[in-house]
Design a protein around this motif. Structure first.
Motif, PDB file in Angstrom:
ATOM      1  N   ILE A  98      36.868  34.616  33.372  1.00 54.90           N
ATOM      2  CA  ILE A  98      35.495  34.088  33.260  1.00 54.90           C
ATOM      3  C   ILE A  98      34.516  35.271  33.207  1.00 54.90           C
ATOM      4  CG2 ILE A  98      33.729  32.665  34.404  1.00 54.90           C
ATOM      5  CD1 ILE A  98      36.079  30.901  33.782  1.00 54.90           C
ATOM      6  N   ALA A  99      33.572  35.216  32.289  1.00 56.34           N
ATOM      7  CA  ALA A  99      32.577  36.294  32.169  1.00 56.34           C
ATOM      8  C   ALA A  99      31.732  36.386  33.442  1.00 56.34           C
ATOM      9  CB  ALA A  99      31.679  36.038  30.963  1.00 56.34           C
ATOM     10  N   CYS A 100      31.567  37.606  33.973  1.00 53.76           N
ATOM     11  CA  CYS A 100      30.768  37.801  35.191  1.00 53.76           C
ATOM     12  C   CYS A 100      30.271  39.244  35.264  1.00 53.76           C
ATOM     13  CB  CYS A 100      31.589  37.465  36.438  1.00 53.76           C
ATOM     14  SG  CYS A 100      33.028  38.541  36.672  1.00 53.76           S
ATOM     15  N   ASP A 101      29.254  39.450  36.083  1.00 48.46           N
ATOM     16  CA  ASP A 101      28.761  40.810  36.365  1.00 48.46           C
ATOM     17  C   ASP A 101      29.495  41.413  37.552  1.00 48.46           C
ATOM     18  OD1 ASP A 101      26.581  40.577  34.424  1.00 48.46           O
ATOM     19  OD2 ASP A 101      25.677  39.182  35.872  1.00 48.46           O
ATOM     20  N   VAL A 102      29.825  40.533  38.513  1.00 42.20           N
ATOM     21  CA  VAL A 102      30.438  40.972  39.772  1.00 42.20           C
ATOM     22  C   VAL A 102      31.678  40.125  40.044  1.00 42.20           C
ATOM     23  CG1 VAL A 102      30.075  41.268  42.266  1.00 42.20           C
ATOM     24  CG2 VAL A 102      28.146  41.552  40.696  1.00 42.20           C
TER      25      VAL A 102
ATOM     26  N   VAL B  10      33.349  45.411  41.231  1.00 37.06           N
ATOM     27  CA  VAL B  10      34.443  44.677  41.883  1.00 37.06           C
ATOM     28  C   VAL B  10      34.456  45.086  43.348  1.00 37.06           C
ATOM     29  CG1 VAL B  10      36.921  44.225  41.969  1.00 37.06           C
ATOM     30  CG2 VAL B  10      35.815  44.634  39.750  1.00 37.06           C
ATOM     31  N   LEU B  11      34.225  44.138  44.242  1.00 33.87           N
ATOM     32  CA  LEU B  11      34.263  44.413  45.678  1.00 33.87           C
ATOM     33  C   LEU B  11      35.294  43.497  46.313  1.00 33.87           C
ATOM     34  CD1 LEU B  11      31.142  44.937  44.701  1.00 33.87           C
ATOM     35  CD2 LEU B  11      30.719  45.141  47.151  1.00 33.87           C
ATOM     36  N   GLU B  12      36.196  44.064  47.100  1.00 34.60           N
ATOM     37  CA  GLU B  12      37.300  43.292  47.670  1.00 34.60           C
ATOM     38  C   GLU B  12      36.888  42.568  48.950  1.00 34.60           C
ATOM     39  OE1 GLU B  12      41.063  45.916  45.976  1.00 34.60           O
ATOM     40  OE2 GLU B  12      40.538  46.105  48.095  1.00 34.60           O
ATOM     41  N   GLY B  13      37.097  41.250  48.953  1.00 40.06           N
ATOM     42  CA  GLY B  13      36.874  40.458  50.164  1.00 40.06           C
ATOM     43  C   GLY B  13      38.164  40.259  50.935  1.00 40.06           C
ATOM     44  N   ALA B  14      39.306  40.274  50.220  1.00 42.01           N
ATOM     45  CA  ALA B  14      40.632  40.203  50.851  1.00 42.01           C
ATOM     46  C   ALA B  14      41.151  41.621  51.085  1.00 42.01           C
ATOM     47  CB  ALA B  14      41.590  39.420  49.946  1.00 42.01           C
ATOM     48  N   ASN B  15      42.323  41.732  51.714  1.00 40.79           N
ATOM     49  CA  ASN B  15      42.950  43.038  51.929  1.00 40.79           C
ATOM     50  C   ASN B  15      43.873  43.370  50.760  1.00 40.79           C
ATOM     51  OD1 ASN B  15      41.861  43.589  54.566  1.00 40.79           O
ATOM     52  ND2 ASN B  15      43.145  41.943  55.324  1.00 40.79           N
ATOM     53  N   MET B  16      43.586  44.460  50.067  1.00 41.99           N
ATOM     54  CA  MET B  16      44.373  44.956  48.930  1.00 41.99           C
ATOM     55  C   MET B  16      44.636  43.875  47.880  1.00 41.99           C
ATOM     56  SD  MET B  16      47.642  47.555  49.335  1.00 41.99           S
ATOM     57  CE  MET B  16      48.954  46.337  49.354  1.00 41.99           C
ATOM     58  N   PRO B  17      43.591  43.147  47.430  1.00 38.29           N
ATOM     59  CA  PRO B  17      43.821  42.111  46.421  1.00 38.29           C
ATOM     60  C   PRO B  17      44.060  42.674  45.015  1.00 38.29           C
ATOM     61  CG  PRO B  17      41.498  42.234  46.931  1.00 38.29           C
ATOM     62  CD  PRO B  17      42.193  43.159  47.884  1.00 38.29           C
ATOM     63  N   CYS B  18      43.659  43.919  44.783  1.00 39.95           N
ATOM     64  CA  CYS B  18      43.860  44.539  43.470  1.00 39.95           C
ATOM     65  C   CYS B  18      45.128  45.394  43.491  1.00 39.95           C
ATOM     66  CB  CYS B  18      42.671  45.415  43.097  1.00 39.95           C
ATOM     67  SG  CYS B  18      41.126  44.502  42.960  1.00 39.95           S
ATOM     68  N   THR B  19      45.966  45.231  42.482  1.00 42.64           N
ATOM     69  CA  THR B  19      47.170  46.060  42.391  1.00 42.64           C
ATOM     70  C   THR B  19      46.772  47.516  42.127  1.00 42.64           C
ATOM     71  OG1 THR B  19      47.394  45.740  40.012  1.00 42.64           O
ATOM     72  CG2 THR B  19      48.508  44.126  41.440  1.00 42.64           C
ATOM     73  N   ASN B  20      47.711  48.435  42.336  1.00 37.79           N
ATOM     74  CA  ASN B  20      47.436  49.856  42.087  1.00 37.79           C
ATOM     75  C   ASN B  20      46.933  50.096  40.673  1.00 37.79           C
ATOM     76  OD1 ASN B  20      48.120  50.647  44.631  1.00 37.79           O
ATOM     77  ND2 ASN B  20      50.086  51.559  44.107  1.00 37.79           N
ATOM     78  N   LYS B  21      47.568  49.411  39.693  1.00 34.88           N
ATOM     79  CA  LYS B  21      47.189  49.621  38.284  1.00 34.88           C
ATOM     80  C   LYS B  21      45.794  49.068  37.999  1.00 34.88           C
ATOM     81  CE  LYS B  21      51.763  50.078  36.237  1.00 34.88           C
ATOM     82  NZ  LYS B  21      52.808  49.454  35.390  1.00 34.88           N
ATOM     83  N   ALA B  22      45.446  47.964  38.645  1.00 41.01           N
ATOM     84  CA  ALA B  22      44.091  47.405  38.485  1.00 41.01           C
ATOM     85  C   ALA B  22      43.057  48.366  39.073  1.00 41.01           C
ATOM     86  CB  ALA B  22      43.997  46.040  39.164  1.00 41.01           C
TER      87      ALA B  22
ATOM     88  N   GLU C 212      46.645  44.269  36.549  1.00 36.83           N
ATOM     89  CA  GLU C 212      46.082  45.119  35.492  1.00 36.83           C
ATOM     90  C   GLU C 212      45.525  44.266  34.341  1.00 36.83           C
ATOM     91  OE1 GLU C 212      47.383  48.988  32.782  1.00 36.83           O
ATOM     92  OE2 GLU C 212      48.935  47.721  33.664  1.00 36.83           O
ATOM     93  N   ASP C 213      46.248  43.218  33.952  1.00 42.03           N
ATOM     94  CA  ASP C 213      45.770  42.330  32.875  1.00 42.03           C
ATOM     95  C   ASP C 213      44.467  41.638  33.271  1.00 42.03           C
ATOM     96  OD1 ASP C 213      47.890  42.992  31.265  1.00 42.03           O
ATOM     97  OD2 ASP C 213      49.076  41.200  31.722  1.00 42.03           O
ATOM     98  N   ASP C 214      44.394  41.210  34.537  1.00 37.95           N
ATOM     99  CA  ASP C 214      43.157  40.591  35.034  1.00 37.95           C
ATOM    100  C   ASP C 214      42.004  41.596  34.976  1.00 37.95           C
ATOM    101  OD1 ASP C 214      44.511  38.208  35.678  1.00 37.95           O
ATOM    102  OD2 ASP C 214      45.022  38.940  37.683  1.00 37.95           O
ATOM    103  N   ALA C 215      42.298  42.841  35.360  1.00 38.99           N
ATOM    104  CA  ALA C 215      41.275  43.898  35.361  1.00 38.99           C
ATOM    105  C   ALA C 215      40.762  44.132  33.937  1.00 38.99           C
ATOM    106  CB  ALA C 215      41.854  45.186  35.945  1.00 38.99           C
TER     107      ALA C 215
END
Length: 447
Positions: free
Chosen positions: A313-317, A343-355, A329-332
Motif C-alpha cells: 500500500i502506498a504510504c509515506d511512513v 520506516v520505524l519499528e514498533g515490534a522487535n526486529m520486524p525487518c529482516t537483515n536484507k530489508a 526484502e521484497d516488502d522493502a
C-alpha cells in the motif's frame, strides 16, 4: 582492516556455539557490525573483552511447567528466563506465551532488550522469558492455572532488585495479575517484581499505551529533525494488538492518515484513513474478538483483504508493529517503489537483515525497534520507580516523561548516527549509543 577479523572471530565463535539459534545470531550480527569498530578504538573495551561478554547471556534458566488444567488433565510446557546483562540495573524484559517461543527467540529478545534499556537512560539491565504455552482458545481458569504454575518455578529467580519481568505477546494485564498474585502468595511480599500490573495493585498509568505512543513521539522527533510534520502523512501500520492500535491512535491525533492495520490472517485497508472512533473501538474490543479487523470491515471501517501484508500500500511512513521478520526484502522494495521515506519499528526486529540493508542503502529514514519502541520499557522503568516509592503518578505527568525519554533517545541516535552529508543512520546510532553506556558500566565494575 583489523576490526573485520575481530568481527569474524567473534561472530564465528558465537555461530559455532549456537549454530541452530538463527534469530539470536541475526540480532547479534546486526549489532556487531556497528560496535566492533568502537570497541577496537577503546583500549578498556578491548582489555575487558566487552564485545564477547555483551553478546553472551549471564544466565539462562530453563524449567518444565507441569500443571493440571480445569478438566483435571496434566499438561506439560517449557519455560525460560534469559537474564542477559545486569550491569546497568535489574534484568528487565517481558514474558511471552506463544507456541513459537524457543531459546533462540528469547536470547535475541533479551540481547536487544539490553540495548533498548540502555538507551532509555534508566537503571535497567536486560532479560526476556516465556513459555511455549498457547493461551488462544483457553478458558480464564486454565490461563490462571498455567500462570500460577509458571510463577511457582520462576519466582525463585526474580525480585524487585534482581529481575523484573513484564508482559509481552499473549501476556497482558490479566496474565500479569495472575502471575503477581501467585508471587505475592508464595513470597509474602508486596513489591515491584512485575510491571504492567493493574492500577489497583502497584500498576502505572500510561503503561498500556506507552509503546505505541512512544513510537509516534519518536516519529515526531524524526519529522522535527527533518523540518516536516506527521500531519498529512499517510501511515501504514502492521499488527492489530496493543502497540499497533495505540500507535495508530496517537498518529491520528497528530494529524496522520493511518490507512492499514493487519494480523496473521490479512489486512484492513482504509484509503481515506481510519478515524479516531474506529481505532478507539478496536482498542476497547480487540481482546475479546477473534478477528477485530474483519469485524471492523463488517462495520464499514475499511476493506478486509485476506492473506495480505500492508507493505504494497502506498504510504509515506511504515510502522511494522506485528512480530519479528515480518517485513522482507521484497516488502522493502515495494515500500520504496511506492514512495515510503520513513520506516520505524514498533515490534522487535520486524525487518529482516536484507530489508534493513536496503533501507540504509537507499538512505531513507530507518529506525530500529531498540530505539523507536523503547517507550514500553521506559514506562516500565517509571513503574518500578513508583513501586519503590509506594506512589502513583498522574497520567499527564507520565506522558510528559515518556515524551521526554523518546526525544532524548532520538538525540542519542542522531549524535552517534551522523554520516557524511545529512543522512542519519539510526540503526548505527542506536547500537553505538547503547553499547557505550553498557560497556562503560561493565568496565567500571571489573570482570
Amino acid at each position: 582492516m583489523a576490526h573485520q577479523s575481530n568481527f569474524d572471530e567473534i561472530y564465528s565463535f558465537l555461530k559455532e556455539k549456537f549454530e541452530g539459534e538463527s534469530e539470536y545470531l541475526q540480532a547479534v550480527h546486526e549489532v556487531l557490525e556497528d560496535i566492533v569498530p568502537i570497541s577496537n578504538a577503546h583500549d578498556d573495551y578491548k582489555a575487558f573483552d566487552i564485545v564477547r561478554r555483551i553478546c553472551l547471556p549471564e544466565r539462562v534458566i530453563y524449567f518444565t511447567v507441569s500443571w493440571m488444567n480445569s478438566k483435571g488433565e496434566i499438561e506439560v510446557n517449557q519455560g525460560w528466563r534469559v537474564q542477559h546483562n545486569s550491569a546497568m540495573g535489574p534484568y528487565k524484559g517481558g514474558l511471552r506465551f506463544h507456541p513459537t517461543v524457543n531459546l533462540s527467540v528469547l536470547k535475541f529478545l533479551a540481547f536487544e532488550q539490553c540495548f533498548k534499556n540502555a538507551l532509555t537512560g534508566l537503571p535497567m539491565g536486560g532479560g526476556k522469558g516465556g513459555s511455549d504455552f498457547n493461551p488462544k482458545g483457553r478458558t480464564d481458569r486454565d490461563i490462571m492455572l498455567f500462570c500460577q504454575s509458571f510463577m511457582r518455578e520462576l519466582q525463585r529467580h526474580i525480585g524487585a532488585n534482581t529481575d523484573v519481568p513484564a508482559g509481552d505477546i499473549n501476556v497482558g494485564a490479566r496474565e500479569i495479575g495472575y502471575l503477581y498474585g501467585e508471587y505475592r502468595r508464595l513470597n509474602n511480599r508486596f513489591e515491584g517484581v512485575l510491571t504492567g500490573k493493574g492500577l489497583e495493585f502497584g500498576g502505572s498509568y500510561v503503561r498500556t499505551e506507552a509503546t505505541g505512543f512512544g513510537l509516534i513521539y519518536f516519529l515526531e522527533a524524526v519529522c522535527k529533525h527533518q523540518d516536516t510534520y506527521i500531519d498529512g502523512k499517510t501511515i501504514a501500520v502492521s499488527g492489530a494488538g496493543n502497540v499497533a492500535l495505540h500507535a495508530a491512535l496517537k498518529a491520528t491525533e497528530k494529524g496522520g492518515k493511518v490507512v492499514t492495520l493487519s494480523n496473521s490472517r490479512g489486512l484492513l485497508h482504509n484509503e481515506k484513513g481510519l478515524n479516531h472512533t474506529a481505532i478507539k473501538w478496536a482498542i476497547e474490543n480487540h481482546a475479546s474478538r477473534n478477528n477485530i479487523l474483519k469485524d471492523m470491515a463488517e462495520n464499514d471501517m475499511g476493506d478486509w483483504i485476506d492473506n495480505k501484508k500492508p507493505w504494497h500500500i502506498a504510504c509515506d511512513v511504515a510502522l511494522p508493529c506485528a512480530t519479528q521478520n515480518e517485513l522482507t526484502e521484497d516488502d522493502a522494495r515495494a515500500l520504496l517503489d511506492n514512495g515510503c521515506s520513513m520506516v520505524l519499528e514498533g515490534a522487535n526486529m520486524p525487518c529482516t537483515n536484507k530489508a534493513q540493508a536496503l533501507f540504509i542503502e537507499e538512505k531513507i529514514t530507518y529506525v530500529p525497534g531498540k530505539a523507536s519502541n523503547a517507550g514500553g520499557v521506559a514506562l516500565s522503568g517509571l513503574e518500578m520507580g513508583q513501586n519503590a516509592m509506594f506512589n502513583q503518578r498522574e497520567a499527564d505527568v507520565l506522558d510528559e516523561q515518556l515524551y521526554s525519554i523518546m526525544t532524548s533517545i532520538h538525540e542519542r541516535c542522531v549524535s552517534e548516527g551522523k554520516t557524511e552529508g545529512d543522512f542519519i543512520n539510526y540503526m548505527k546510532g542506536a547500537n553505538i549509543a547503547a553499547f557505550r553506556r553498557l560497556a562503560d558500566a561493565m568496565v567500571a565494575q571489573g570482570v
